[in-house]
Design a protein around this motif. Structure first.
Motif, PDB file in Angstrom:
ATOM      1  N   UNK A 199      48.502  97.835 -12.420  1.00  0.00           N
ATOM      2  CA  UNK A 199      48.628  98.415 -11.078  1.00  0.00           C
ATOM      3  C   UNK A 199      47.358  99.155 -10.669  1.00  0.00           C
ATOM      4  N   UNK A 200      46.588  99.631 -11.678  1.00  0.00           N
ATOM      5  CA  UNK A 200      45.377 100.384 -11.357  1.00  0.00           C
ATOM      6  C   UNK A 200      44.281  99.491 -10.786  1.00  0.00           C
ATOM      7  N   UNK A 201      44.398  98.174 -10.976  1.00  0.00           N
ATOM      8  CA  UNK A 201      43.347  97.326 -10.409  1.00  0.00           C
ATOM      9  C   UNK A 201      43.750  96.726  -9.062  1.00  0.00           C
ATOM     10  N   UNK A 202      44.980  97.019  -8.588  1.00  0.00           N
ATOM     11  CA  UNK A 202      45.391  96.507  -7.275  1.00  0.00           C
ATOM     12  C   UNK A 202      44.475  96.999  -6.152  1.00  0.00           C
ATOM     13  N   UNK A 203      44.224  98.324  -6.063  1.00  0.00           N
ATOM     14  CA  UNK A 203      43.347  98.779  -4.961  1.00  0.00           C
ATOM     15  C   UNK A 203      41.951  98.186  -5.053  1.00  0.00           C
ATOM     16  N   UNK A 204      41.445  98.004  -6.294  1.00  0.00           N
ATOM     17  CA  UNK A 204      40.090  97.446  -6.462  1.00  0.00           C
ATOM     18  C   UNK A 204      40.072  96.000  -5.971  1.00  0.00           C
ATOM     19  N   UNK A 205      41.097  95.242  -6.358  1.00  0.00           N
ATOM     20  CA  UNK A 205      41.133  93.838  -5.935  1.00  0.00           C
ATOM     21  C   UNK A 205      41.303  93.704  -4.427  1.00  0.00           C
TER      22      UNK A 205
END
Ligand code: CUA
Length: 307
Positions: free
Chosen positions: A9-15
């Motif tokens: 979930x921590x890479x959702x905003x980055x993606x």
């Protein structure tokens, strides 16, 4: 892995931010390319035509080509700032769940609360956000598990923190992402996300003292381990930190790899490593002890013993 379906979930905003930048950049590229082609065709001069008179001071044009890029950059800056805060929740009042310390060329992994010390393979419970403290014992390394989000440097004397979470159970491979010497390329990392029950069981097994060797061969291996000074670099007791040179070998059979990914942790793989480390990972600090085949066999029986 589809870009909009990250493992953490921590890479959702980055993606999401990556997609926005990609689309915006694509629109600009298309616009500029189209304008270039149209203008080149439409205003093509005859070979002997004189140069047109230069034109200066078009205020509307000047305002347009300053304000449009400025607006784009400001929007991207705002979005980046929002993402930076979203993927870096406050660590106030939290002690690290895991300490990962980079060494040339392996990863020391410590679970302070559970009293577990291991290397190169990090078990985490899926669906839980953990705080990892990143340290280095020698030079600058960089912790990176691409599917789980960000990379962060491990700097001697300057610990960093990183939030780590995997949404689902699975194995996520990572690597050191900062050149750190001869075997930088063989500084691999595995994050094993377990179901909460599996993780608790793993942690219990890892914290338990190793059972005494049950076979003659394994007992012989234990003696060789002590007499060949293996113990001056490697800890074998559960929860003990190694004397700062080699990884802990406590419950080694729980790991899938050897030498930070350079070898497979099978009896044959461990035998090959003990026989000639230089062949598998040149320049690693593991010396060739010129062990006889029988000594190798005994050490493998001792180190690979299942609890
Ligand atoms: Cu450690 Cu590159």
């Amino acid at each position: 892995m589809p870009v909009n379906d990250p493992a953490s979930p921590l890479s959702v905003p980055i993606n999401d931010l990556f997609l926005i930048v990609l689309i915006l950049g694509g629109v600009v590229l298309l616009g500029v390319t189209a304008a270039l082609v149209i203008f080149a065709r439409r205003y093509r001069a005859a070979p002997d035509a004189p140069d047109p008179a230069p034109s200066f001071g078009n205020r509307r044009l000047e305002i347009a080509w300053v304000s449009i890029p400025l607006l784009l950059v400001l929007v991207l800056f705002g979005l980046s700032l929002r993402v930076a805060f979203a993927v870096e929740p406050s660590t106030a009042g939290r002690t690290p769940d895991i300490i990962v310390r980079g060494h040339q060329w392996w990863w020391e992994v410590i679970y302070p609360d559970a009293g577990v010390v291991t290397a190169n393979e990090i078990h985490i419970p899926a669906g839980k956000q953990l705080l990892v403290r990143l340290e280095s014992a020698d030079v600058i390394h960089s912790f990176w598990v691409p599917e789980l989000g960000r990379k962060k440097d491990m700097i001697p004397g300057q610990p960093n923190t990183l939030w780590l979470e995997a949404a689902h159970p699975g194995v996520y491979t990572g690597a050191c992402s900062e050149f750190c010497g001869a075997e930088h390329a063989w500084m691999r990392l595995r994050v094993v996300a377990d179901s909460p029950a599996d993780f608790a069981a793993w942690e219990r097994r890892m914290a338990a003292p190793a059972a005494a060797p049950t076979s003659d061969l394994a007992r012989q291996g234990q003696q060789i381990f002590a007499s060949h000074s293996c113990a001056s670099c490697h800890a074998v007791e559960a929860g003990a930190q190694s004397p700062n040179v080699g990884p802990s070998l406590a419950h080694l059979s729980e790991r899938a790899t050897l030498a930070a990914g350079a070898g497979e942790n099978t009896p044959a793989g461990l035998a090959a490593w003990l026989k000639n480390p230089e062949q598998i990972k040149p320049q690693s600090l593991m010396p060739n002890l010129n062990l006889t085949p029988d000594e190798v066999k005994a050490l493998v029986a001792y180190l690979e013993a299942k609890p």
